[in-house]
Design an enzyme around this catalytic site. Structure first.
Site, PDB file in Angstrom:
ATOM      1  N   CYS A  96       0.816  -1.227   0.000  1.00 34.73           N
ATOM      2  CA  CYS A  96       0.000   0.000   0.000  1.00 34.73           C
ATOM      3  C   CYS A  96       0.846   1.273   0.000  1.00 34.73           C
ATOM      4  CB  CYS A  96      -0.965   0.017   1.179  1.00 34.73           C
ATOM      5  SG  CYS A  96      -2.170  -1.308   1.091  1.00 34.73           S
ATOM      6  N   HIS A 234      -3.245   7.662   1.521  1.00 32.23           N
ATOM      7  CA  HIS A 234      -3.662   6.303   1.161  1.00 32.23           C
ATOM      8  C   HIS A 234      -5.069   6.083   1.714  1.00 32.23           C
ATOM      9  CE1 HIS A 234      -3.916   2.088   0.646  1.00 32.23           C
ATOM     10  NE2 HIS A 234      -3.702   1.775   1.905  1.00 32.23           N
ATOM     11  N   ASN A 264     -10.031   0.085  -0.369  1.00 33.09           N
ATOM     12  CA  ASN A 264      -8.570   0.149  -0.322  1.00 33.09           C
ATOM     13  C   ASN A 264      -8.011  -0.501  -1.589  1.00 33.09           C
ATOM     14  OD1 ASN A 264      -5.851  -0.187   0.190  1.00 33.09           O
ATOM     15  ND2 ASN A 264      -6.124  -0.933   2.273  1.00 33.09           N
TER      16      ASN A 264
END
Ligand code: UT7
Length: 307
Positions: A96, A234, A264
């Site tokens: 990520c 993020h 996500n």
């Protein structure tokens, strides 16, 4: 795929997902929509937005943990799909945090003269590595891709007023690798495995490290939160994003939030959020942006960018 759709897959509820994460929907790619396909679409859009041709690009970096194949790289497939002539092309894997790592590497290519124009893409097909029986993970992730192009410009003054990447700050702590991982891989199970996460643990680290890294970025550049036009974080959980915004004393209208519609998307989340706010007119040329992320590894980092 909405939360209501998710209720048909696992024992969950729209209420739980929205309250704990802020997610309302995520996009799930079909079988033909591979990571390289999505990456190429994003790359094509970036070329068009910049008025550039494939031959203008001399480096392709794809940040991904979900490549079409173990090899060749997604970047090589993108290069082929976009008809980019021979140049530097490779994948970068920091899960990520991939895009923050990627923008750091791309900027080094630019500043060292190794490349004039870098096509930097974040692309993920996390739906392929989810255990669709595990409600603690499958509701969280989605698929997507976003791209930017970094271009060398020798006219800058070397200061904060210049457009480009102003500073980057990267970390990893491999001792925490067991709180977020896949249950397999080519050299162990000979499969890609599925996402396994100790959510609460990752959450605690995310809140702490994001607060620290934004502080480090402010100090390193001798700026105040008010100097930042937009926080582009993020997109894992709205509660993590709000905690970072609070630490920066930043109103939420200066924070780009797309977790509600994308979930996500790992390395794709920052470029997807960035492109969303550029396309809807919020982020404009010369705005100062703070990008930040935390992911498996653990890895985390931030980049201060003048758009
Ligand atoms: O992008 C990489 C970095 N990743 C992240 O930053 C994710 C960080 N973690 C998180 O965002 C949060 O920890 C989660 C969203 C994953 C979980 O939220 P939480 O508030 O930490 O919940 P929890 O894991 O403590 O679980 C609370 C309860 C549990 O039930 P009990 O044990 O309290 O009875 C879970 O079994 O919620 C239950 N639960 C669910 N219930 C309905 C877990 N998943 C679900 C679900 N639907 N999908």
């Amino acid at each position: 795929m909405t939360n209501t759709d998710m209720e048909k897959v696992v024992d969950t509820s729209d209420d739980w997902i929205q309250q704990r994460t802020g997610i309302k929907a995520r996009h799930i790619a079909n079988d033909t929509e591979t990571t390289s396909y999505m990456a190429s679409q994003a790359g094509k859009n970036a070329l068009a937005a910049g008025g550039l041709r494939p031959e203008d690009i001399d480096a392709v970096i794809v940040c991904t943990s979900t490549p079409d194949n173990t090899f060749p790289s997604v970047a090589a497939s993108v290069q082929a799909q976009l008809d980019i002539p021979p140049c530097q092309a490779f994948d970068l894997q920091a899960v990520c945090s991939g895009f923050v790592y990627g923008i750091t590497v791309a900027n080094m290519f630019i500043t060292t003269g190794q490349a004039k124009r870098v096509l930097l893409i974040g692309a993920e097909k996390f739906s392929s590595i989810l255990d669709w029986d595990d409600r603690t993970t499958c509701v969280l992730f989605g698929d997507g891709a976003g791209a930017i192009i970094l271009e060398a410009d020798e006219n800058g003054q070397g200061g904060l007023q210049d457009r480009g990447v102003l500073s980057t700050h990267l970390y990893a702590d491999g001792r925490k690798k067991d709180i977020l991982y896949t249950s397999g891989g080519p050299a162990t199970t000979k499969t890609s495995g599925f996402v396994v996460m100790q959510g609460r643990e990752v959450f605690k680290h995310a809140v702490t490290h994001m607060a620290d890294i934004v502080e480090e970025t402010l100090v390193a550049n001798d700026i105040k939160p008010a100097d930042i036009d937009f926080l582009v974080p993020h997109q894992a959980n709205i509660r993590i994003i709000e905690a970072t915004a609070k630490k920066l004393d930043m109103p939420m209208d200066k924070v780009v939030v797309t977790v509600d519609r994308h979930g996500n998307t790992s390395a794709a989340s920052i470029p997807l959020a960035l492109c969303t706010a550029v396309n809807d007119g919020r982020i404009k040329k010369n705005d100062m942006l703070l990008l930040e992320a935390l992911g498996a590894g653990l890895t985390w980092g931030a980049a201060l960018v003048r758009f």
